[in-house]
Enzyme design. Structure first.
Site, PDB file in Angstrom:
ATOM      1  N   TYR A 172       0.816  -1.323   0.031  1.00 32.22           N
ATOM      2  CA  TYR A 172      -0.081   0.088  -0.075  1.00 32.22           C
ATOM      3  C   TYR A 172       0.685   1.381   0.038  1.00 32.22           C
ATOM      4  O   TYR A 172       0.570   2.258  -0.910  1.00 32.22           O
ATOM      5  CB  TYR A 172      -0.948  -0.053   1.187  1.00 32.22           C
ATOM      6  CG  TYR A 172      -1.887   1.138   1.341  1.00 32.22           C
ATOM      7  CD1 TYR A 172      -2.683   1.517   0.272  1.00 32.22           C
ATOM      8  CD2 TYR A 172      -1.932   2.038   2.343  1.00 32.22           C
ATOM      9  CE1 TYR A 172      -3.674   2.608   0.420  1.00 32.22           C
ATOM     10  CE2 TYR A 172      -2.772   3.164   2.476  1.00 32.22           C
ATOM     11  CZ  TYR A 172      -3.640   3.304   1.494  1.00 32.22           C
ATOM     12  OH  TYR A 172      -4.591   4.346   1.666  1.00 32.22           O
ATOM     13  N   LYS A 208       1.229   4.258  -2.954  1.00 40.80           N
ATOM     14  CA  LYS A 208       0.842   5.545  -2.687  1.00 40.80           C
ATOM     15  C   LYS A 208       2.176   6.417  -3.050  1.00 40.80           C
ATOM     16  O   LYS A 208       2.182   7.404  -3.297  1.00 40.80           O
ATOM     17  CB  LYS A 208       0.376   5.642  -1.444  1.00 40.80           C
ATOM     18  CG  LYS A 208      -0.808   5.309  -0.903  1.00 40.80           C
ATOM     19  CD  LYS A 208      -2.039   5.874  -2.089  1.00 40.80           C
ATOM     20  CE  LYS A 208      -3.488   5.302  -1.840  1.00 40.80           C
ATOM     21  NZ  LYS A 208      -4.364   5.767  -2.536  1.00 40.80           N
TER      22      LYS A 208
END
Ligand SMILES: NC(=O)c1ccc[n+]([C@@H]2O[C@H](COP(=O)([O-])OP(=O)(O)OC[C@H]3O[C@@H](n4cnc5c(N)ncnc54)[C@H](OP(=O)(O)O)[C@@H]3O)[C@@H](O)[C@H]2O)c1
Length: 251
Positions: free
Chosen positions: A164, A168
């Protein structure tokens, strides 16, 4: 009178962004771009019950499906002829169930596709409509997890899935590169402003509702950017609204 499209506007932070824009910038037309059109229409019904006067619309958009992206661009072109603001909000994660290497590879590839590649394609596809706006803007729904600075300073708690954070951080790099391209853009149409936003830890299905903020409050940094005058906030910057402060997040 901006036309603003929010991917995944039917629930979670995307819905909070739609709700906050509708309340604070009522002159906007807000397009909820949802992979299941019915959920977008239901979200609009819910907002209508809150006495909101903005023009609300829903279109079908699955950010992982090229035909759906193409159809969505066509629908926005037919209805509005331009797009002022694209908010790349939609995302989901595939959590690996084992440490099997083949499964880890699959999950990482799926997550990169969902959280990064899909935003690349959606953004590229909407560029021609954005160029028709007098001030085109693209906002990436990023995360403090994508901040190398905050990660290096060890100020973030442990994370459930490193993928994740990697996605990002990649999304932030994309924001910067897109902005650099715009700085050098010389062809017809307006230059696009790109921003990244960290909405903060929010109560949504994404984290099993373990976040601290309500989705509409997590929309604050998005609304502050959209309320700003053209040129007042540097393009290619990363923002958050935390503890009552609208502030820059380190890349
Ligand atoms: N929650 C947090 O604490 C937090 C913190 C920082 C950043 N964020 C970011 O905020 C964004 C939204 O997350 P959330 O917390 O609101 O999660 P959520 O409640 O799970 O909502 C995800 C949204 O994305 C949509 N979506 C997923 N895949 C899609 C696809 N292929 N095409 C179109 N729409 C798709 C979902 O649509 P369906 O209803 O069809 O599934 C839903 O509307 C994400 O980018 C996330 O990384 C969240």
């Amino acid at each position: 009178m901006s036309t603003i499209l929010v991917t995944g506007g039917n629930r979670g932070i995307g819905f909070g962004i739609v709700q906050a824009i509708a309340q604070r910038i009522p002159s906007s037309t807000i397009i909820l771009a949802c992979r299941n059109l019915a959920t977008g229409r239901e979200a609009i019904d819910q907002l209508r019950g809150q006495d909101i006067s903005s023009n609300l619309d829903a279109i079908q958009l699955d950010i992982e499906d090229i035909q759906s992206i193409t159809n969505a661009v066509e629908a926005v072109n037919d209805r509005y002829g331009k797009l002022d603001v694209l908010i790349n909000n939609a995302a989901s994660l595939q959590m690996p169930k084992t440490q099997d290497l083949a499964e880890l590879r699959d999950c990482s590839n799926i997550n990169f596709n969902r959280c990064v590649t899909s935003n690349i394609l959606v953004t590229k596809a909407f560029v021609p409509l954005l160029r028709k706006s007098s001030w085109p803007r693209v906002i990436m729904n990023s995360s403090a997890r994508g901040s190398l600075g905050r990660t290096a300073s060890r100020e973030l708690p442990p994370v459930a899935l490193i993928d994740y954070c990697v996605c990002k951080a990649a999304l932030n790099m994309l924001t910067l590169h897109y902005q650099i391209n715009e700085d050098n853009y010389k062809d017809s149409g307006e230059k696009i402003t790109f921003w990244s936003v960290s909405p903060g830890h929010t109560k949504t299905a994404f984290n099993n509702y373990q976040g601290k903020k309500d989705p509409v409050d997590s929309a604050e940094a998005f609304v502050r950017l959209l309320e700003s005058e053209k040129g007042a906030i540097d393009p290619g910057t990363f923002w958050e609204y935390e503890a009552g402060k609208f502030q820059v997040v380190p890349w």
